[in-house]
Scaffold this motif. Structure first.
Motif, PDB file in Angstrom:
ATOM      1  N   GLY A  46     -42.726   7.894  31.047  1.00 21.56           N
ATOM      2  CA  GLY A  46     -42.995   9.020  30.362  1.00 21.56           C
ATOM      3  C   GLY A  46     -41.732  10.451  30.964  1.00 21.56           C
ATOM      4  N   PRO A  47     -40.131   9.684  30.956  1.00 21.01           N
ATOM      5  CA  PRO A  47     -39.045  10.528  31.251  1.00 21.01           C
ATOM      6  C   PRO A  47     -38.865  11.681  30.414  1.00 21.01           C
ATOM      7  N   THR A  48     -38.663  12.263  31.194  1.00 13.74           N
ATOM      8  CA  THR A  48     -37.893  13.511  30.112  1.00 13.74           C
ATOM      9  C   THR A  48     -36.816  13.110  29.199  1.00 13.74           C
ATOM     10  N   VAL A  49     -37.055  13.820  27.594  1.00 13.83           N
ATOM     11  CA  VAL A  49     -36.198  13.391  26.237  1.00 13.83           C
ATOM     12  C   VAL A  49     -35.508  14.117  26.691  1.00 13.83           C
ATOM     13  N   PHE A  50     -34.059  14.512  25.502  1.00 16.23           N
ATOM     14  CA  PHE A  50     -32.764  15.280  25.841  1.00 16.23           C
ATOM     15  C   PHE A  50     -32.994  14.967  24.162  1.00 16.23           C
ATOM     16  N   ILE A  51     -32.779  15.780  23.465  1.00 10.79           N
ATOM     17  CA  ILE A  51     -31.961  16.011  22.210  1.00 10.79           C
ATOM     18  C   ILE A  51     -30.578  17.220  22.129  1.00 10.79           C
ATOM     19  N   PRO A  52     -29.747  16.276  22.430  1.00  5.32           N
ATOM     20  CA  PRO A  52     -28.380  16.119  22.754  1.00  5.32           C
ATOM     21  C   PRO A  52     -27.609  18.071  21.778  1.00  5.32           C
ATOM     22  N   ASP A  53     -27.213  19.072  21.362  1.00  5.57           N
ATOM     23  CA  ASP A  53     -27.432  19.795  20.695  1.00  5.57           C
ATOM     24  C   ASP A  53     -28.059  20.445  20.091  1.00  5.57           C
ATOM     25  N   THR A  54     -28.693  20.537  20.764  1.00  3.61           N
ATOM     26  CA  THR A  54     -29.359  21.976  19.863  1.00  3.61           C
ATOM     27  C   THR A  54     -30.071  22.507  20.455  1.00  3.61           C
ATOM     28  N   VAL A  55     -28.723  22.967  20.992  1.00  2.00           N
ATOM     29  CA  VAL A  55     -29.072  24.869  21.681  1.00  2.00           C
ATOM     30  C   VAL A  55     -28.443  26.222  20.429  1.00  2.00           C
ATOM     31  N   SER A  56     -29.524  26.156  19.779  1.00  2.00           N
ATOM     32  CA  SER A  56     -29.409  26.840  18.446  1.00  2.00           C
ATOM     33  C   SER A  56     -29.858  27.685  17.585  1.00  2.00           C
ATOM     34  N   GLU A  57     -30.416  28.617  17.497  1.00  2.00           N
ATOM     35  CA  GLU A  57     -31.269  29.553  16.501  1.00  2.00           C
ATOM     36  C   GLU A  57     -32.122  28.308  15.929  1.00  2.00           C
ATOM     37  N   ASP A  58     -31.082  27.760  14.718  1.00  2.00           N
ATOM     38  CA  ASP A  58     -31.809  27.042  13.465  1.00  2.00           C
ATOM     39  C   ASP A  58     -32.103  25.433  14.103  1.00  2.00           C
ATOM     40  N   HIS A  59     -32.146  25.011  15.429  1.00  2.00           N
ATOM     41  CA  HIS A  59     -33.147  23.955  16.071  1.00  2.00           C
ATOM     42  C   HIS A  59     -34.187  24.410  16.563  1.00  2.00           C
ATOM     43  N   HIS A  60     -34.490  25.418  17.485  1.00  2.00           N
ATOM     44  CA  HIS A  60     -35.842  26.200  17.782  1.00  2.00           C
ATOM     45  C   HIS A  60     -36.077  26.397  16.636  1.00  2.00           C
ATOM     46  N   ARG A  61     -35.808  27.347  15.481  1.00  2.00           N
ATOM     47  CA  ARG A  61     -36.040  27.124  14.088  1.00  2.00           C
ATOM     48  C   ARG A  61     -37.332  26.341  14.130  1.00  2.00           C
ATOM     49  N   ARG A  62     -37.081  24.838  13.511  1.00  2.00           N
ATOM     50  CA  ARG A  62     -37.485  23.995  13.157  1.00  2.00           C
ATOM     51  C   ARG A  62     -38.260  23.139  14.207  1.00  2.00           C
ATOM     52  N   ILE A  63     -38.260  23.668  15.764  1.00  2.00           N
ATOM     53  CA  ILE A  63     -38.432  22.943  16.307  1.00  2.00           C
ATOM     54  C   ILE A  63     -40.083  23.244  16.333  1.00  2.00           C
ATOM     55  N   ASN A  64     -40.931  24.810  16.193  1.00  2.00           N
ATOM     56  CA  ASN A  64     -41.718  25.166  15.955  1.00  2.00           C
ATOM     57  C   ASN A  64     -42.474  25.080  15.124  1.00  2.00           C
ATOM     58  N   ASP A  65     -41.650  24.597  13.601  1.00  2.00           N
ATOM     59  CA  ASP A  65     -42.814  24.591  12.462  1.00  2.00           C
ATOM     60  C   ASP A  65     -42.717  22.744  12.708  1.00  2.00           C
ATOM     61  N   GLU A  66     -44.562  22.896  12.585  1.00  2.00           N
ATOM     62  CA  GLU A  66     -44.681  21.567  12.345  1.00  2.00           C
ATOM     63  C   GLU A  66     -44.268  20.642  11.311  1.00  2.00           C
ATOM     64  N   ILE A  67     -44.102  20.596   9.991  1.00  2.00           N
ATOM     65  CA  ILE A  67     -42.867  19.779   9.447  1.00  2.00           C
ATOM     66  C   ILE A  67     -41.844  19.841   9.163  1.00  2.00           C
ATOM     67  N   LEU A  68     -41.291  20.974   9.581  1.00  2.00           N
ATOM     68  CA  LEU A  68     -39.603  21.024  10.150  1.00  2.00           C
ATOM     69  C   LEU A  68     -39.626  19.901  11.340  1.00  2.00           C
ATOM     70  N   ALA A  69     -40.150  19.819  12.027  1.00  2.00           N
ATOM     71  CA  ALA A  69     -39.767  20.099  13.421  1.00  2.00           C
ATOM     72  C   ALA A  69     -40.212  17.868  13.202  1.00  2.00           C
ATOM     73  N   ASP A  70     -41.382  17.353  12.211  1.00  2.00           N
ATOM     74  CA  ASP A  70     -41.402  15.867  12.526  1.00  2.00           C
ATOM     75  C   ASP A  70     -39.886  15.358  11.199  1.00  2.00           C
ATOM     76  N   GLU A  71     -39.741  15.790  10.760  1.00  2.00           N
ATOM     77  CA  GLU A  71     -37.985  15.655   9.605  1.00  2.00           C
ATOM     78  C   GLU A  71     -36.758  15.629  10.472  1.00  2.00           C
ATOM     79  N   MET A  72     -37.002  16.822  11.600  1.00  2.00           N
ATOM     80  CA  MET A  72     -35.810  16.511  12.483  1.00  2.00           C
ATOM     81  C   MET A  72     -35.741  15.520  14.107  1.00  2.00           C
ATOM     82  N   LEU A  73     -37.132  15.890  14.208  1.00  2.00           N
ATOM     83  CA  LEU A  73     -37.477  14.616  15.410  1.00  2.00           C
ATOM     84  C   LEU A  73     -37.176  12.703  15.239  1.00  2.00           C
ATOM     85  N   ARG A  74     -37.409  12.431  13.476  1.00  2.00           N
ATOM     86  CA  ARG A  74     -36.903  11.052  12.633  1.00  2.00           C
ATOM     87  C   ARG A  74     -35.672  10.936  12.643  1.00  2.00           C
ATOM     88  N   THR A  75     -34.766  12.174  12.362  1.00  2.00           N
ATOM     89  CA  THR A  75     -33.774  11.905  11.614  1.00  2.00           C
ATOM     90  C   THR A  75     -32.430  12.051  13.468  1.00  2.00           C
TER      91      THR A  75
END
Length: 82
Positions: free
Chosen positions: A22-51
């Motif tokens: 269970g190592p830490t998973v990092f998603i590079p280049d996600t220090v943005s308001e848009d990425h944080h908004r999407r990760i807090n929306d279940e539908i948008l988060a699933d799409e973002m994490l798949r791509t």
């Protein structure tokens, strides 16, 4: 002129951490308001994490990971017997 203080986090591994632990998973280049908004929306988060590319942080004992804590990151599930 930027008045923001840069953030940095340091994780020091006290044991070897392999991909089954269970190592830490990092998603590079996600220090943005848009990425944080999407990760807090279940539908948008699933799409973002798949791509979006991600990296796992396997470490040896005594190694450290330095990172901006605003980068999206999470612990993986421990599938080992350790």
């Amino acid at each position: 002129h930027n008045d923001q203080v840069p953030l940095i986090a340091c994780f020091v591994s006290l044991q070897d951490i392999d991909s089954t632990m269970g190592p830490t998973v990092f998603i590079p280049d996600t220090v943005s308001e848009d990425h944080h908004r999407r990760i807090n929306d279940e539908i948008l988060a699933d799409e973002m994490l798949r791509t979006i590319p991600s990296n796992i942080s396997t470490l040896g004992s005594g190694d450290c990971a330095l990172y901006n804590p605003l980068v999206l990151h999470a612990g993986g599930g421990n599938e080992s017997d350790r």
